[in-house]
Design a protein around this motif. Structure first.
Motif, PDB file in Angstrom:
ATOM      1  N   ALA A 105      60.181  -9.247 -69.909  1.00  0.00           N
ATOM      2  CA  ALA A 105      59.095  -8.290 -70.122  1.00  0.00           C
ATOM      3  C   ALA A 105      58.968  -7.341 -68.925  1.00  0.00           C
ATOM      4  O   ALA A 105      58.786  -6.125 -69.096  1.00  0.00           O
ATOM      5  CB  ALA A 105      57.786  -9.026 -70.365  1.00  0.00           C
ATOM      6  N   GLU A 146      59.671  -3.202 -68.977  1.00  0.00           N
ATOM      7  CA  GLU A 146      58.679  -2.220 -68.533  1.00  0.00           C
ATOM      8  C   GLU A 146      59.249  -1.332 -67.422  1.00  0.00           C
ATOM      9  O   GLU A 146      59.038  -0.109 -67.414  1.00  0.00           O
ATOM     10  CB  GLU A 146      57.417  -2.931 -68.052  1.00  0.00           C
ATOM     11  CG  GLU A 146      56.267  -1.990 -67.767  1.00  0.00           C
ATOM     12  CD  GLU A 146      54.958  -2.708 -67.461  1.00  0.00           C
ATOM     13  OE1 GLU A 146      53.953  -2.002 -67.238  1.00  0.00           O
ATOM     14  OE2 GLU A 146      54.945  -3.963 -67.460  1.00  0.00           O
ATOM     15  N   ALA A 165      61.720   1.170 -68.935  1.00  0.00           N
ATOM     16  CA  ALA A 165      61.039   2.301 -69.564  1.00  0.00           C
ATOM     17  C   ALA A 165      60.536   3.289 -68.511  1.00  0.00           C
ATOM     18  O   ALA A 165      60.632   4.516 -68.695  1.00  0.00           O
ATOM     19  CB  ALA A 165      59.881   1.797 -70.419  1.00  0.00           C
ATOM     20  N   ALA A 166      60.007   2.771 -67.410  1.00  0.00           N
ATOM     21  CA  ALA A 166      59.498   3.647 -66.361  1.00  0.00           C
ATOM     22  C   ALA A 166      60.625   4.451 -65.715  1.00  0.00           C
ATOM     23  O   ALA A 166      60.454   5.636 -65.388  1.00  0.00           O
ATOM     24  CB  ALA A 166      58.769   2.816 -65.299  1.00  0.00           C
TER      25      ALA A 166
END
Length: 271
Positions: A257, A261, A264-265
């Motif tokens: 997870a 994240e 994506a950033a």
């Protein structure tokens, strides 16, 4: 066979040590003791003097008896570093006989005892060295290895991302360097190549697979916004590949997870 200048210096160190009656014991460590040295290697020694003799010694003068020096300094660990001709670095730990016992606290000696000993007048040093393992073996059978070597990679990588996004390129570059060091440990764990564990970058080009070395190179960069983002992405991808290989040995999982994240950033950087 060509004799390296460092080998000439080592012989001179042996002579200076033998002539110094106030020197109780001395050892050589590092590349030359381990038989792994080349023309770019340092020469490295621990010198154990009597208390009275140590109080008399000025390190620069002592090293100048070996060969001319262009400069000398105390590094951040308190070790005296002498620069000999040809930019050869010599590291000298000026200690006392009371410090011989602390050698037992080393994680490993790194070489055969016979190659390390220079002087051992009282016979106190040799048994301490023989009590150490020649090579440090990391605790690969314990899940604590994830806490110590994998978790810091994630921590430093996320920090580097935030710093890069803020525009603190030099600080982000520094944080990425910490992540890279743990990435090297992770690569060695995943590929079961732990010979040079204490300095994980040492011999990495020879001891790790070509693909992993290429991925490690991609995770390095100059301190510019665009290059930082590319290196962060490369570090993340390599970490994503290595972490599960290590974690599954202990019935653990990777922080998927968190990685998702961060991925994506990094796909939408503020540069």
């Amino acid at each position: 066979m060509r004799v390296l200048y460092q080998e000439e210096l080592i012989e001179r160190v042996r002579e200076v040590c033998a002539a110094d009656d106030g020197l109780d014991a001395a050892l050589m460590y590092g590349s030359f003791a381990a038989g792994e040295a080349d023309e770019h290697s340092d020469i490295e020694f621990w010198l154990f003097f009597t208390t009275r003799r140590r109080a008399e010694i000025e390190p620069r003068s002592w090293c100048a008896d070996i060969a001319p020096t262009s400069y000398g300094l105390l590094n951040e660990f308190g070790t005296y570093v002498a620069f000999f001709p040809g930019l050869v670095r010599g590291e000298f730990h000026f200690a006392t006989v009371d410090d011989i016992a602390t050698v037992a606290e080393w994680p490993a000696r790194g070489a055969e005892v016979e190659r390390m000993l220079i002087v051992d007048r009282s016979g106190a040093l040799a048994p301490v060295l023989r009590g150490l393992p020649q090579r440090y073996v990391p605790p690969v059978d314990s899940p604590e290895i994830i806490t110590k070597y994998c978790d810091p990679f994630a921590n430093w990588l996320v920090l580097a991302h935030h710093l890069a996004a803020r525009g603190e390129d030099l600080r982000a570059w520094d944080a990425l360097g910490h992540a890279q060091r743990h990435l090297l440990w992770m690569a060695r764990l995943a590929e079961e190549s732990t010979a040079h564990w204490l300095t994980p970058s040492r011999g990495a080009e020879r001891e790790l697979s070509a693909d992993t070395v290429a991925e490690l190179r991609a995770a390095t960069c100059a301190a510019s916004p665009q290059e930082l983002v590319g290196a962060l992405r490369a570090a993340l991808e390599l970490g994503r590949r290595l972490w599960p290989v290590i974690a599954t040995r202990y019935g653990r999982g990777a922080p998927t997870a968190l990685f998702a994240e961060l991925d994506a950033a990094l796909r939408h950087p503020h540069v």
